[in-house]
Structures are given as structure tokens and as C-alpha cells.
Design a protein around this motif. Sequence first.
Motif, PDB file in Angstrom:
ATOM      1  N   HIS A   1       0.815  -1.216   0.000  1.00 26.43           N
ATOM      2  CA  HIS A   1       0.000   0.000   0.000  1.00 26.43           C
ATOM      3  C   HIS A   1       0.849   1.268   0.000  1.00 26.43           C
ATOM      4  O   HIS A   1       0.351   2.337   0.365  1.00 26.43           O
ATOM      5  N   ILE A   2       2.105   1.157  -0.404  1.00 27.84           N
ATOM      6  CA  ILE A   2       2.983   2.328  -0.387  1.00 27.84           C
ATOM      7  C   ILE A   2       2.367   3.457  -1.212  1.00 27.84           C
ATOM      8  O   ILE A   2       1.924   3.250  -2.343  1.00 27.84           O
ATOM      9  N   GLY A   3       2.366   4.657  -0.625  1.00 26.15           N
ATOM     10  CA  GLY A   3       1.877   5.829  -1.338  1.00 26.15           C
ATOM     11  C   GLY A   3       3.010   6.541  -2.053  1.00 26.15           C
ATOM     12  O   GLY A   3       3.621   5.991  -2.962  1.00 26.15           O
ATOM     13  N   THR A   4       3.346   7.754  -1.590  1.00 29.57           N
ATOM     14  CA  THR A   4       4.348   8.571  -2.277  1.00 29.57           C
ATOM     15  C   THR A   4       5.265   9.242  -1.275  1.00 29.57           C
ATOM     16  O   THR A   4       4.819   9.710  -0.213  1.00 29.57           O
ATOM     17  N   LEU A   5       6.564   9.276  -1.618  1.00 30.60           N
ATOM     18  CA  LEU A   5       7.528  10.108  -0.900  1.00 30.60           C
ATOM     19  C   LEU A   5       7.914  11.240  -1.830  1.00 30.60           C
ATOM     20  O   LEU A   5       8.366  11.005  -2.959  1.00 30.60           O
ATOM     21  N   LYS A   6       7.719  12.470  -1.346  1.00 27.60           N
ATOM     22  CA  LYS A   6       8.006  13.641  -2.156  1.00 27.60           C
ATOM     23  C   LYS A   6       9.016  14.513  -1.404  1.00 27.60           C
ATOM     24  O   LYS A   6       8.894  14.735  -0.207  1.00 27.60           O
TER      25      LYS A   6
ATOM     26  N   THR B   1       7.847  27.002  -2.950  1.00 33.83           N
ATOM     27  CA  THR B   1       8.157  25.589  -2.718  1.00 33.83           C
ATOM     28  C   THR B   1       8.123  24.844  -4.042  1.00 33.83           C
ATOM     29  O   THR B   1       7.145  24.925  -4.783  1.00 33.83           O
ATOM     30  N   SER B   2       9.214  24.112  -4.338  1.00 28.81           N
ATOM     31  CA  SER B   2       9.324  23.379  -5.604  1.00 28.81           C
ATOM     32  C   SER B   2       9.668  21.929  -5.313  1.00 28.81           C
ATOM     33  O   SER B   2      10.543  21.634  -4.478  1.00 28.81           O
ATOM     34  N   ASP B   3       8.981  21.011  -6.020  1.00 28.23           N
ATOM     35  CA  ASP B   3       9.300  19.591  -5.897  1.00 28.23           C
ATOM     36  C   ASP B   3      10.606  19.300  -6.628  1.00 28.23           C
ATOM     37  O   ASP B   3      10.811  19.759  -7.765  1.00 28.23           O
ATOM     38  N   ILE B   4      11.495  18.517  -5.992  1.00 31.22           N
ATOM     39  CA  ILE B   4      12.757  18.152  -6.649  1.00 31.22           C
ATOM     40  C   ILE B   4      12.914  16.641  -6.813  1.00 31.22           C
ATOM     41  O   ILE B   4      13.781  16.192  -7.560  1.00 31.22           O
ATOM     42  N   TRP B   5      12.076  15.846  -6.142  1.00 24.81           N
ATOM     43  CA  TRP B   5      12.179  14.387  -6.283  1.00 24.81           C
ATOM     44  C   TRP B   5      10.880  13.764  -5.777  1.00 24.81           C
ATOM     45  O   TRP B   5      10.294  14.227  -4.787  1.00 24.81           O
ATOM     46  N   THR B   6      10.423  12.699  -6.422  1.00 30.79           N
ATOM     47  CA  THR B   6       9.246  11.960  -5.966  1.00 30.79           C
ATOM     48  C   THR B   6       9.342  10.516  -6.404  1.00 30.79           C
ATOM     49  O   THR B   6       9.933  10.205  -7.444  1.00 30.79           O
ATOM     50  N   ARG B   7       8.791   9.636  -5.604  1.00 29.07           N
ATOM     51  CA  ARG B   7       8.759   8.209  -5.937  1.00 29.07           C
ATOM     52  C   ARG B   7       7.496   7.614  -5.288  1.00 29.07           C
ATOM     53  O   ARG B   7       7.180   7.933  -4.133  1.00 29.07           O
ATOM     54  N   SER B   8       6.800   6.750  -6.017  1.00 29.61           N
ATOM     55  CA  SER B   8       5.561   6.139  -5.533  1.00 29.61           C
ATOM     56  C   SER B   8       5.619   4.629  -5.685  1.00 29.61           C
ATOM     57  O   SER B   8       6.337   4.107  -6.550  1.00 29.61           O
ATOM     58  N   GLY B   9       4.865   3.925  -4.869  1.00 25.01           N
ATOM     59  CA  GLY B   9       4.718   2.487  -5.008  1.00 25.01           C
ATOM     60  C   GLY B   9       5.787   1.691  -4.284  1.00 25.01           C
ATOM     61  O   GLY B   9       6.811   2.207  -3.825  1.00 25.01           O
ATOM     62  N   ASN B  10       5.536   0.398  -4.194  1.00 24.56           N
ATOM     63  CA  ASN B  10       6.406  -0.544  -3.489  1.00 24.56           C
ATOM     64  C   ASN B  10       7.759  -0.646  -4.176  1.00 24.56           C
ATOM     65  O   ASN B  10       7.842  -0.993  -5.346  1.00 24.56           O
TER      66      ASN B  10
ATOM     67  N   GLU C   1       7.985  14.884   2.424  1.00 28.80           N
ATOM     68  CA  GLU C   1       6.540  14.700   2.569  1.00 28.80           C
ATOM     69  C   GLU C   1       6.170  13.256   2.252  1.00 28.80           C
ATOM     70  O   GLU C   1       6.407  12.769   1.147  1.00 28.80           O
ATOM     71  N   GLY C   2       5.592  12.574   3.238  1.00 29.83           N
ATOM     72  CA  GLY C   2       5.089  11.225   3.040  1.00 29.83           C
ATOM     73  C   GLY C   2       3.592  11.252   2.850  1.00 29.83           C
ATOM     74  O   GLY C   2       2.875  11.904   3.628  1.00 29.83           O
ATOM     75  N   VAL C   3       3.096  10.568   1.814  1.00 34.29           N
ATOM     76  CA  VAL C   3       1.660  10.538   1.516  1.00 34.29           C
ATOM     77  C   VAL C   3       1.158   9.117   1.733  1.00 34.29           C
ATOM     78  O   VAL C   3       1.685   8.157   1.151  1.00 34.29           O
ATOM     79  N   ARG C   4       0.143   8.974   2.572  1.00 36.04           N
ATOM     80  CA  ARG C   4      -0.391   7.655   2.907  1.00 36.04           C
ATOM     81  C   ARG C   4      -1.088   7.036   1.698  1.00 36.04           C
ATOM     82  O   ARG C   4      -1.831   7.697   0.969  1.00 36.04           O
ATOM     83  N   GLY C   5      -0.811   5.751   1.434  1.00 41.80           N
ATOM     84  CA  GLY C   5      -1.429   5.045   0.320  1.00 41.80           C
ATOM     85  C   GLY C   5      -2.780   4.484   0.695  1.00 41.80           C
ATOM     86  O   GLY C   5      -3.477   5.000   1.578  1.00 41.80           O
ATOM     87  N   SER C   6      -3.160   3.373   0.043  1.00 42.19           N
ATOM     88  CA  SER C   6      -4.529   2.858   0.156  1.00 42.19           C
ATOM     89  C   SER C   6      -4.752   1.950   1.355  1.00 42.19           C
ATOM     90  O   SER C   6      -5.874   1.511   1.582  1.00 42.19           O
ATOM     91  N   GLY C   7      -3.697   1.623   2.119  1.00 40.34           N
ATOM     92  CA  GLY C   7      -3.886   0.706   3.246  1.00 40.34           C
ATOM     93  C   GLY C   7      -2.780   0.834   4.270  1.00 40.34           C
ATOM     94  O   GLY C   7      -1.908   1.707   4.192  1.00 40.34           O
ATOM     95  N   ILE C   8      -2.794  -0.095   5.232  1.00 41.62           N
ATOM     96  CA  ILE C   8      -1.872   0.010   6.372  1.00 41.62           C
ATOM     97  C   ILE C   8      -0.462  -0.469   6.040  1.00 41.62           C
ATOM     98  O   ILE C   8       0.480  -0.177   6.775  1.00 41.62           O
ATOM     99  N   HIS C   9      -0.292  -1.189   4.932  1.00 42.40           N
ATOM    100  CA  HIS C   9       1.042  -1.666   4.563  1.00 42.40           C
ATOM    101  C   HIS C   9       1.703  -0.647   3.638  1.00 42.40           C
ATOM    102  O   HIS C   9       1.953  -0.918   2.464  1.00 42.40           O
ATOM    103  N   GLY C  10       1.953   0.540   4.198  1.00 36.14           N
ATOM    104  CA  GLY C  10       2.479   1.628   3.391  1.00 36.14           C
ATOM    105  C   GLY C  10       3.466   2.506   4.135  1.00 36.14           C
ATOM    106  O   GLY C  10       3.568   3.704   3.853  1.00 36.14           O
ATOM    107  N   ASP C  11       4.229   1.937   5.086  1.00 37.32           N
ATOM    108  CA  ASP C  11       5.171   2.722   5.887  1.00 37.32           C
ATOM    109  C   ASP C  11       6.398   3.108   5.051  1.00 37.32           C
ATOM    110  O   ASP C  11       7.027   2.251   4.420  1.00 37.32           O
ATOM    111  N   ILE C  12       6.744   4.390   5.055  1.00 34.50           N
ATOM    112  CA  ILE C  12       7.884   4.931   4.316  1.00 34.50           C
ATOM    113  C   ILE C  12       8.886   5.490   5.310  1.00 34.50           C
ATOM    114  O   ILE C  12       8.503   6.187   6.256  1.00 34.50           O
TER     115      ILE C  12
END
Length: 502
Positions: free
Chosen positions: A199-204, A213-222, A245-256
Motif C-alpha cells: 500500500h505504499i503511497g508517495t515520498l516527495k 516551494t518546488s518539488d525536486i524528487w518523488t517516488r511512488s509504489g512498493n 513529505e510522506g503521503v499515505r497510500g490505500s492501506g496500512i502496509h504503506g510505511d515509508i
Amino acid sequence: MAVPFWLLLCLFGGFAEANTSLDWFDFYDAKAKLGFNDEGIGGIDEEECARRCLVGTSTVPFGSCLSFHYDHQLLRCTLSTANRDTPGATLADSDPPSRFDYYERKAPYSPCDFETDLCQYTQNTTDNFDWTRDSRGTRSSRTGPTVDHTTGTSTGHYMYIETSLPREQGDTARLLSPSYRRYPDGQCLLFWTHMYGVHIGTLKVSVKTGGTTSDIWTRSGNQGDQWFSVAVNIPANNSYQVIFEGVRGSGIHGDIAIDDVSILQRTCLDVVDCVPRQGKGLCSHTCTNSDNGFSCSCNVGYSLQQDGLSCNDNNECSSNEGRGPCDHTCTNTVGSYTCSCYNGFTLNSDRHVCDHPSSPLNISRQEDHNYCDVSWLSPAVPRGRGNITGYNVYLQRDYLDSNGQTQRGEYSVKSTESTSIRLLKSTKTEILDLLPNSVYTIKVTGLTYTGEGYFSQAVNCTVPPGKPPAPEKPVLQDQTELNSTTLPIEVKPTSERHGPIG
């Protein structure tokens, strides 16, 4: 270190250029540091020594190596957790001058390994929840790290987002760095991250400078159960803050999680993540390098898994009741599949469709004078194309003409004045009134409402010579020669089509 050394090397890339790791150091010719010599490594060159200092070793962990000197005579590297400004350390002249050189890391902002505190990082107050400093694994199984990156042990610390209830999909947590001054030669953000769980969401990562504020890197998913490195340039014209910035995904198995964050006062070296493993990097199949990391893709017939790294074989035959894209039978193979047809069918040139009824099977004949009995086995009919509605029997006659030359007729399925064929729906037929002195080639095809199938194998029926046909009516010649004993007439030779006349 718990992290494989080849993976750490990826962070400082530069595999395609000479001395790229040495670019991170100030050089002091013919100097050596006395004291605080923490680890000696023999048999490596200066470039490799610089790499070891940058990525860390089991004795001098990541972020703790500040300098090294190199012995050109013994080809020996000495790593140190001190530099020339450390109390008790002395920078001495090399004797002879050509023996030693000293290298000192260019001044970075102190790396943060979160072992004792948050290193002046603060929690944002306008987000939904906070980052957590943790060790010994996160609360939920099958997500988050079980060891930190700095020590590679369960007692080491890192920062992570806990995605269990009451967190909801899309909730954000922001961790803010202290304010940093802009460095004239640029600045490079280095950190390690762990993104494991279905359930990994996104790390930005973004940079706040001058109110923007400008985004310089992002990655999503397991990304798999592993720490991986990130090196990204920080675009700033004034003082700045880094925001994780950590964004919560769709479930509890998404710790970043993040660990070992540092900022170097220079631009990043190109991170060539795809160099190891013959250009595959961490990917199963194809690795594509980019400014912000890398991406994986799979060969045809495979699908990229949720970890973003692994490729699993597609089972193309799983749909359509096990037939997949095939008309009859689908057989899955590694990276592909093959189609085949039921007995009696022919695979089309598209390698998927089973065409028309194939040839009638086991055709045979029994001949007797001027007729021939022909029988065969019915072909199967492709799915969706109906049943056999009948058969066509094709005849082709070879015979010797009056000059002894073989003549061949056209194939025919129609009755002629000398040949009659009774077409039946059954798998046999009787061919009557075959002409003498002939060899008939016979083929059979099956019919459905969609069309005609393929020819069977040919069989031959041989008809022996027969009685010659009746001559034409005689013609009376010149009557002036008539008398009581003679009658002159003219008779034309009859055809020898049924065999030679003796």
C-alpha cells in the motif's frame, strides 16, 4: 554494513568518468595526517579509497569519514573520522614528498542519522500527522524497515510515517529541515529511503526558498524490502529548507522511512543507478537512469510488480476459460505463449485462429472396372464454425491420346456425360461411369456454412482399357462403281481413347 557494497557505490555513480569520487575532496599534495587513523585498506587506488570514505565501511560508517591519506609506496588507504581541524590531529609533510597525499572532505552540513534526535528537523503543523523516530521495525508486518541504514541493525534509528489507523488514504506528513545557506558551487541532497509494502503511497522531496516551494524528487509504489540511495541537486538562489513529505497510500502496509540525510556543498555527481549487473541495476529486466533516480521496465510477456523492480511472467492463457487469445488450446511459456488446434484443424498464419475444417483424413478407395468407391474420416470443425454440411469430391483424369501422349483434364466436381458422382453427407461416395484407359486423381474437401476446408491427400483410381466406341456411320462412295458384287463405303477410324485398337 548491512547494505551491499555494490549498491552503495551506485550513489556516487561516476563509473563512466575518472576521479569522480575524488571531486568530493580537497587535495593536499605531499601531506599526511598523524593520528585518528581509523581503518587501513590495502590494494586499492585513490579513487576507490575516496569511494570507501564516501559510502562508509563496517569500521567507518556512512557519514563519519572526514578524510583519508594515501600511501603511494605501499598502495594503502587510511580512512579517518577526523580532519586537520580535529584537536589532536596533525597534518605533516610527506617524507619523501612523493609518498603521501592527503584528502579532506569538502565541508557538508552535518549528516543526520537520527540516532540520538531529529537533528534540528521539525514537524510541519499544517499536515495531517507527524513523522515518527523509530527502531526495531514498524508496527505493521510486511511493511517498513526492520533495520536502520546507518548501523544495519534493529537498534539503529530512522524516521518513518506510520500508516495504520486512524490514517486515511491521501493523509500527509511533512518533516522540515533547518534553514541552510546557499553554497556558491551548488548543493546536493543525499539520503536513503525505504519504501516497502503493497500500500505504499508517495515520498516527495521539495525545497522552500524565497517563499516558493518546488518539488525536486518523488517516488511512488512498493520499492521492495531494501534501503536505496537518492542524490538530487537543490535549486536555490537564497537560503532554503528541505521538506520530506510522506503521503499515505490505500492501506496500512504503506510505511515509508528515511535515514542518513546530508547536504553536500557542491552539485551532485550523476547517479548512474543502472550500471551494476550489466546495466540492470536493481531491476529484473531493463533499467532506465534519470536525473531523479531510475525506473524499471519489463520485457514483452512480463509485468512489473508492485515493488517497481521485479518482473513476473504473464500467464496469457489464464483468461477465456484457459484459452487466452487462442482459438483452441493455449500453452503458457516463459515470457510468451503458443496456440495449437484440436486434431483435424489447421493453425492460421496469425498463429491464433484454427481455420476451417482441415483435410478429411485417411482417404481410401476401392476400384472395379469403371467405378470407384472412395471413403474418408471426417475432419473436426473449428469452434464457432458450425458442423460439416457435406463434401466435395474432385476428379482429375489422365489418359493417353491417339499419339500416345498423356493428357490431363481439369479438376471437376460436376457430373459429365461420362462421369456421374453422387455427393453424400456421409464419409464415402461411389463414383460411377469412369472412362476406360484412365487414371483418376481424387481429392475430398469438407464443407461448413462458413466455407470449404482443405484438400485431403489424393488417391488414384485406375480404369483399364475398354471396348472401343462405335465407329461413325459409314459413308457410301461413288455409286458409278456399284455392281452386283461390291459396295464401296468409307469408315472413319474410331477413337482410341478407351485403349489402343489392335
